[in-house]
Structure formats: C-alpha cells, structure tokens
Design an enzyme around this catalytic site. Structure first.
Site, mmCIF file in Angstrom:
data_model
loop_
_atom_site.group_PDB
_atom_site.id
_atom_site.type_symbol
_atom_site.label_atom_id
_atom_site.label_comp_id
_atom_site.label_asym_id
_atom_site.label_seq_id
_atom_site.Cartn_x
_atom_site.Cartn_y
_atom_site.Cartn_z
ATOM 1 N N SER A 106 0.850 -1.185 0.000
ATOM 2 C CA SER A 106 0.000 0.000 0.000
ATOM 3 C C SER A 106 0.893 1.246 0.000
ATOM 4 O O SER A 106 1.713 1.414 -0.882
ATOM 5 C CB SER A 106 -0.973 -0.040 1.181
ATOM 6 O OG SER A 106 -2.015 0.883 1.033
ATOM 7 N N ASP A 145 -9.752 -3.378 -5.829
ATOM 8 C CA ASP A 145 -9.191 -2.574 -4.748
ATOM 9 C C ASP A 145 -9.630 -1.111 -4.887
ATOM 10 O O ASP A 145 -9.279 -0.452 -5.869
ATOM 11 C CB ASP A 145 -7.662 -2.660 -4.797
ATOM 12 C CG ASP A 145 -6.983 -1.989 -3.620
ATOM 13 O OD1 ASP A 145 -7.661 -1.272 -2.861
ATOM 14 O OD2 ASP A 145 -5.768 -2.187 -3.456
ATOM 15 N N HIS A 178 -7.965 -4.852 -1.855
ATOM 16 C CA HIS A 178 -6.767 -4.342 -1.191
ATOM 17 C C HIS A 178 -6.117 -5.367 -0.263
ATOM 18 O O HIS A 178 -4.900 -5.439 -0.166
ATOM 19 C CB HIS A 178 -7.136 -3.094 -0.390
ATOM 20 C CG HIS A 178 -5.954 -2.258 0.005
ATOM 21 N ND1 HIS A 178 -5.171 -1.591 -0.909
ATOM 22 C CD2 HIS A 178 -5.417 -1.983 1.221
ATOM 23 C CE1 HIS A 178 -4.205 -0.931 -0.282
ATOM 24 N NE2 HIS A 178 -4.332 -1.157 1.010
#
Length: 723
Positions: free
Chosen positions: A569, A655, A690
């Site tokens: 991330s 995501d 995600h």
C-alpha cells in the site's frame, strides 16, 4: 548489482503495454502519461462487478499474470512446501478468548480446514480464581453450551471472495447484525440474524462500510453508507423491518476530504460519530438510549486538532493533541459543556511519550503509550494513582483488547515479540494480578530460544536515529553472507509492531534475517516521527529506509545486493521510491498493492481516497510546492533508464484504495525503460481487493508467492529450512 546474477528466468517474452501518450498540464508543467489508458473509464462499475472491466485491459492483465506465473513456475513445488510449513504452524481449530457480556461469552473460532471464522457464544460462568481475591469470568471449552451464531464457511461457500467485516449482537442478545464483502471492493452488505431461530430477517443494507452500532432497545442500528465515489459519508439509522430507502439520515459529511466512522463508547452510553482526515477530527455523540437521538458536537472541527472521546457517566475523557500536545494528552470535560474551552488535563502531555489509545472502564483510565518504539500499558484509577504494565524484551508488541463490558476492573491485553508467540492476559487493575488466558499454539513446534530478536538504530542522512527491529536464528553466522528481508511502511502515523509472525519462520529458518525499518511517517518515536515523514518531508521516509539497509550491511547482517525489500500500500510507494533511489542495495523488491502513481492519483479528486489523502501528501492541483515535491519522488514518474532489481508487484482488481492500474502502469513503464536487471513481474488478483484473498489458507498462497520470489531473488530457492 545482485539482480544481474538473478536465477530468475522467464521462458517467454514479457507483455508489452501499448504506449498511448496522454498529455496534461499542471502549473505550466506538461506531463505525458503513456499508460493512462490502463485506468478503466468505468472504474466505479469494475469495483462493483469485475466483469465490467474493458476487454483490452482485461487481456493485458491476464497476459501479465501468465508471464508472472511462467517466471515463478520453477518454484511451484517450493510454494507448496512453504504453504504446508505455514499451515503447519496454525492451529486449525483455533479459538479466540471468550469475551464476557452479561449472561454470555462471545468469541470466534475456526474449524479444521475452515477458511472463515465462526462467530459463537456460550453461557458465561463466573467463578472465583484461587488466590486472586476477585470474581473473574472463566469459560469452559467449545462443547459446553456453544451456539454457532454465524458460520463464515457456510456463508462464503461457492464465492470467489468472502470476508466478514463485523458481527455485532444487540444489547438484549436477541439479534446479530453482521456485514460481509463478497468481491473485495469493501462494499459491505449488512444483514440481521434472529439468534433464537438462527435465520436472517428480510433486512438487507447495501453499500456500507460494514460498521454497526445498535440502539439500546435493539429495534434499530446505525451504519455508515458509502457515496457514489466510494467514500464513507452518511450515518444512517435503520429500523428493523423497514426498507433501506426508509432509513433515517443521522449525519452527512459535506466535505469530501473527511471520512466518517462510527463506534460505541466503551460505556455503551453513546454512539460516537467521527469525521476526520489525517490531521483533523470532529466527534459527535448520540444517546444510544434515545430512539431518535440527535448527535451533539463535542468540539467543532478546528484545523490540526485531533481528538477522540470516551465517557464515564457525565464525564468525557478526551484523547487529544490540543494545546500543543504533539504526543497527545488526556483531558476531561462534562457532557453538558463538552467544548475545548472546558477541557482540563487529566494525563498531561509528555514530549516523546505518545499516548496511542485510552480505555475507560468503571474505575480506571487505561492507556497504551509508546516511547522510543517500546510500548507499555499504564493503569490509572480515578483518584490519580498510576502503575505500569511493561515487559523486558528489547523489541516487542503490546495491544489492548477492548471488551464488551464497562463495569469491570479487568482489562485484556496481548503481548508478543518477534521470538515469542502471542500471549493473551486478563489483568485485574485493582489486584494487579494477571491471568494467562491463551498462549498461541504452534502445532509444528517452536522454540523461542532458537531465535534472536534485536533492536538496532540506523543514522539517517540528517542525523536522526531510525529504529530497526530484527529477527534471525541464534545459530546464524553474522558474516554478512545472509540474505535479508527488510520491511517498511512509514505513512499515516501507522506503527509497525515487533510482533510474532509464524509465517516469517519459513524465511528465517532458511537463513534469512528479517528486519522492520521503523521509518519516519510512522509513530514509533512519537507524533513528530509521523510529521517528519509526510507532505514536504515525505522523502525522509525513503532515505530512512535506505539508511536502515546500509546500517544492516555495516553491522554484518547482510551485504549489498542481498536484500529483498517488502512493503504494501503506502509501503509499496516506499518500495517504488527506493527502487529508484538505491537499486544497488536490493536483490529483489516486493511491492504489494503499491501506491506508486502518486501524482496522477492526487490530481484525480474523483478517486475514493484522494481528497482525504491531501493532508498526508499535499494537494498538487492547488499547491505548486506540493506538485513539485510529489513529482520529485512519485515512483511511476521517476522510473529511469538504469538497472533495477527483480520486482514483484501485486494488486487486486477490485481494490478501491490502491487501484489496480497503479501497479499495472508502473510495471509497464519499468519494463519499457530499465536498461538491465529485472525481471519485473505483475500479478493482479482478479477476484480480490486491497487485502488480497480473504480465506486464511488462501492468504498463505499469497505469502508463499512472496517468499518464493524472495528466495529466488537471492539464489536460495533450493535451501531447506533448519530447525
């Protein structure tokens, strides 16, 4: 560079993304983006239904997946071995420690072979623990009156993706509101189950964050609804038995830069509605006992003022940075006069000692604080007397577990270190006695004494000392020959705990050193550590990580070109940045759902996270300075004609946080630009978002992919584990 001698080969030519130049001008600067077309124009539809992905983009992503699979084919058996090892360290029928609430104790557990949790309860038994002098909840085994309230394996059967977000019982224990995501896009549906019949009612609430707070009468609950741009914007009240279209609007956030979150105060008295970005917050309280309660603002939002609220009867306890309390303090006020003008300090600010969390129970204020990357719990009674709960290891993790009950003197915390499996304790704040409720079991065996955990410090270019937590086998010869996996994050004030992780043993037992670089942008050294790694100071995060790598080399733990870097991330942005800054350090880089297209994303105000992210990175559309800073480090924009280490980029099609096209564009530009090294691999999970796969064993497949790549990158794919 180590990547020039990588044993990673691919049997076919890499996919080539067509260059379709797209030029735009910002602040009189023209930027050309050859791969902007990989962002689907109908991206909102793709989040809801992956089948909506345009054919040309879908074909390209499938080609990338096939190329990555071909490159990793030589370690197919290794991946199976790694999965078996990691699964062998998991107690498959593991159960959480039951949490008492009135007549019941609630907990989650898994069945043998089960991917998803079971939400359970059983009757609560109150006994006296000899020698403790206090009544303590003690529950028997699962066979003693257990009722499975929600079976995640059953609910997720046949679905490519399934993840339970919340399962919240009503105060009268008659109903369970539960929410789940079925495609990885974090669009949660809430249902309500009758706990007498075990059946879900007709209530079905769509497009939520998954959060639920019941009213005290159990006839309604609150939830947060996502807007058309996938932002949590509205708090709604749903009355059971009515249609979602009839739900009552309780609060709507007008500023697209503020996200909304709800929770119940520990006392159970209030619904707390928090609207916040990364540097300002505003809390509203609504009486859970009033059918149509109107939320009351505690303190109107003030730029850079952060606070959260708990209550003890009419007294509010406010964890805040008000009045220059950079590392936070705890103040108090009364509910009838809750504003900042009436706040008085209970726990004063101490620079360098950051209060991360407060937990209010009947007669105690409990806080979790951290100093120089070491956590501790401090218990304070309402008369002001304090004592500390701490541990002696160099590096460890400590977390408070919020319970259901308020009228108690018992708190629960979990302790672990990089060598010590997690231990969950109930701690009596009055007697200061602790009861071990659970020690993490490692079915395949684990001897902590076979491993060493250390805390080191690297010196950053500006002289700051950066903490490093590391783990290795005790019998490892520290002659610089060992490969090292260096993990980093460094954003949003997120602290990376030095906790026990069973999966890591598969690398460490094959001769790896594992290290966490506690770089700026986190809060391991207080809130200033975060401030020194955001906006115009963001480059500190990257130079800190490189400094940690060099310090570990100088200390004899590894060598240049023998490090595999890993981050996800915002930590994936870190990976992209250090790949550009110091590629010679790394044999490989794993960028998991990497935020690498920073400039383009921060210029696109329609994307779900962009407006709330401007306080973190800066707004390049409004500020020339922010534009120049982001352009100077954005990984996608700084890919250069030079040799890069082997790179594995991972993404998720649905995501909503780091969209799939970020790693796809980055890989396309890397492959078109680099002059040596590599290979550069892209793997997009076409059925997840995600967080990757939701099932606990499916997740092991993803970890095994990363570890196999790391072992290949350093030429250790044939290494057998020790121990």
């Amino acid at each position: 560079m180590a990547s020039d001698r990588l044993p990673i080969t691919v049997p076919s030519a890499a996919p080539v993304a067509e260059a379709r130049p797209h030029a735009f001008t910002v602040h009189d600067r023209t930027i050309t983006d050859d791969y902007a077309w990989l962002k689907a124009e109908n991206w909102r539809a793709v989040l809801k239904d992956p089948a909506a992905l345009p054919d040309d983009i879908g074909a390209y992503l499938k080609a990338e997946n096939a190329y990555a699979d071909a490159a990793l084919a030589p370690v197919a058996e290794l991946r199976k071995t790694l999965v078996a090892e990691m699964r062998g360290r998991i107690r498959e029928d593991d159960s959480g420690v039951p949490e008492p609430d009135g007549p019941f104790a609630y907990y989650t557990r898994h069945r043998d072979g089960g991917q998803h949790p079971l939400v359970c309860r059983r009757p609560r038994t109150v006994v006296v623990i000899p020698g403790q002098g206090a009544e303590t909840a003690a529950e028997g085994g699962p066979e003693e009156g257990e009722v499975i309230l929600l079976d995640g394996d059953t609910e997720g059967a046949g679905l490519a993706f399934f993840e339970i977000a919340a399962a919240v019982h009503s105060d009268d224990h008659a109903r369970l509101a539960w929410s789940a995501d079925t495609n990885g896009s974090e669009l949660h549906t809430i249902r309500v189950r009758d706990l007498d019949t075990g059946l879900d009612g007709p209530d079905r609430i769509e497009a939520t964050t998954g959060e639920v707070v019941w009213t005290k009468d159990g006839g309604a609950f609150h939830y947060v609804q996502l807007d058309d741009n996938h932002r949590p914007a509205r708090v709604m009240r749903h009355r059971l038995g009515t249609a979602q279209a009839e739900d009552t609007l309780v609060y709507e956030e007008a500023d697209s830069g503020f996200f909304v979150h709800i929770e119940e105060t520990q006392s159970g008295d209030y619904l707390a509605i928090t609207a916040s970005d990364h540097e300002t917050s505003e809390v509203r309280l609504a009486d859970r006992g009033a059918a149509d309660a109107v939320p009351v603002v505690v303190q109107p939002r003030t730029p850079l003022l952060i606070y959260s609220v708990e209550n003890w009867g009419p007294h509010l306890f406010i964890l805040t940075n008000a009045g220059g309390a950079v590392d936070f303090k705890i103040a108090t006020a009364r509910i009838e006069a809750p504003g900042l003008a009436h706040w008085s300090d209970v726990v004063p600010h101490r620079a360098g000692v950051m209060i991360r969390h407060q937990h209010i129970i009947a007669e105690h204020i409990v806080r979790l604080e951290i100093e120089n990357a070491r956590p501790r719990i401090v218990v304070r009674d309402m008369a002001g007397s304090e004592h500390v709960v701490a541990f002696a290891e160099e590096a460890y993790s400590l977390s408070l577990q919020p319970g259901h009950e308020f009228e108690t003197a018992v708190i629960r915390f979990t302790y672990s270190s990089m060598t010590t499996p997690a231990e969950t304790y109930d701690y009596d704040c009055v007697t200061r006695s602790r009861q071990l409720r659970k020690r993490q079991a490692i079915p395949s065996g684990h001897k902590p004494e076979d491993y060493v955990t250390r805390r080191l410090f690297a010196t950053a270019p500006d002289g700051e000392t950066v903490p490093i937590s590391l783990l290795h086998r005790r019998d490892l010869v520290l002659d610089g020959a060992a490969p090292l996996l260096l993990y980093g994050y460094g954003s949003y004030g997120t602290l990376m705990p030095a906790a026990f992780r069973t999966n890591l043993l598969s690398l460490v037992d094959r001769g790896f050193v594992y290290a966490i670089a506690h770089v700026r942008g986190g809060t391991e050294k207080g809130w200033n550590w975060y401030l020194d790694g955001k906006r115009e100071k963001k480059p500190n995060t990257f130079s800190d990580f490189v400094a940690c790598g060099r310090a570990l080399i100088e200390a004899g733990y590894t060598a240049e070109g023998n490090i595999v870097a890993h981050g996800g991330s915002a930590g994936g942005m870190l990976m992209g940045a250090v790949a550009n800054l110091a590629p010679e350090l790394f044999a490989g880089i794993v960028a998991d759902v990497p935020f690498v297209d920073v400039l383009n994303t921060m210029l696109d105000a329609d994307l779900p996270l962009t407006p709330p992210e401007w306080p973190e990175w800066g707004n390049p559309a409004e500020s020339i300075a922010a534009f120049e800073t982001i352009l100077s480090y954005s990984p996608y924009d700084n890919v250069a004609a030079k040799a890069y280490p082997a790179i594995l980029a991972l993404g998720g099609l649905t995501d909503p946080r780091v969209t799939y096209w970020e790693p796809a564009k980055w890989v396309a530009r890397l492959r078109a630009t680099l002059t040596g090294g590599g290979p550069v691999l892209l793997r997009i999970n076409m059925e997840a978002g995600h967080g990757g796969a939701a099932g606990r064993f499916d997740r092991l497949e993803e970890v095994a992919l990363i570890y196999a790549f790391a072992l290949m990158a350093v030429g250790r794919a044939e290494t057998a584990p020790q121990g």
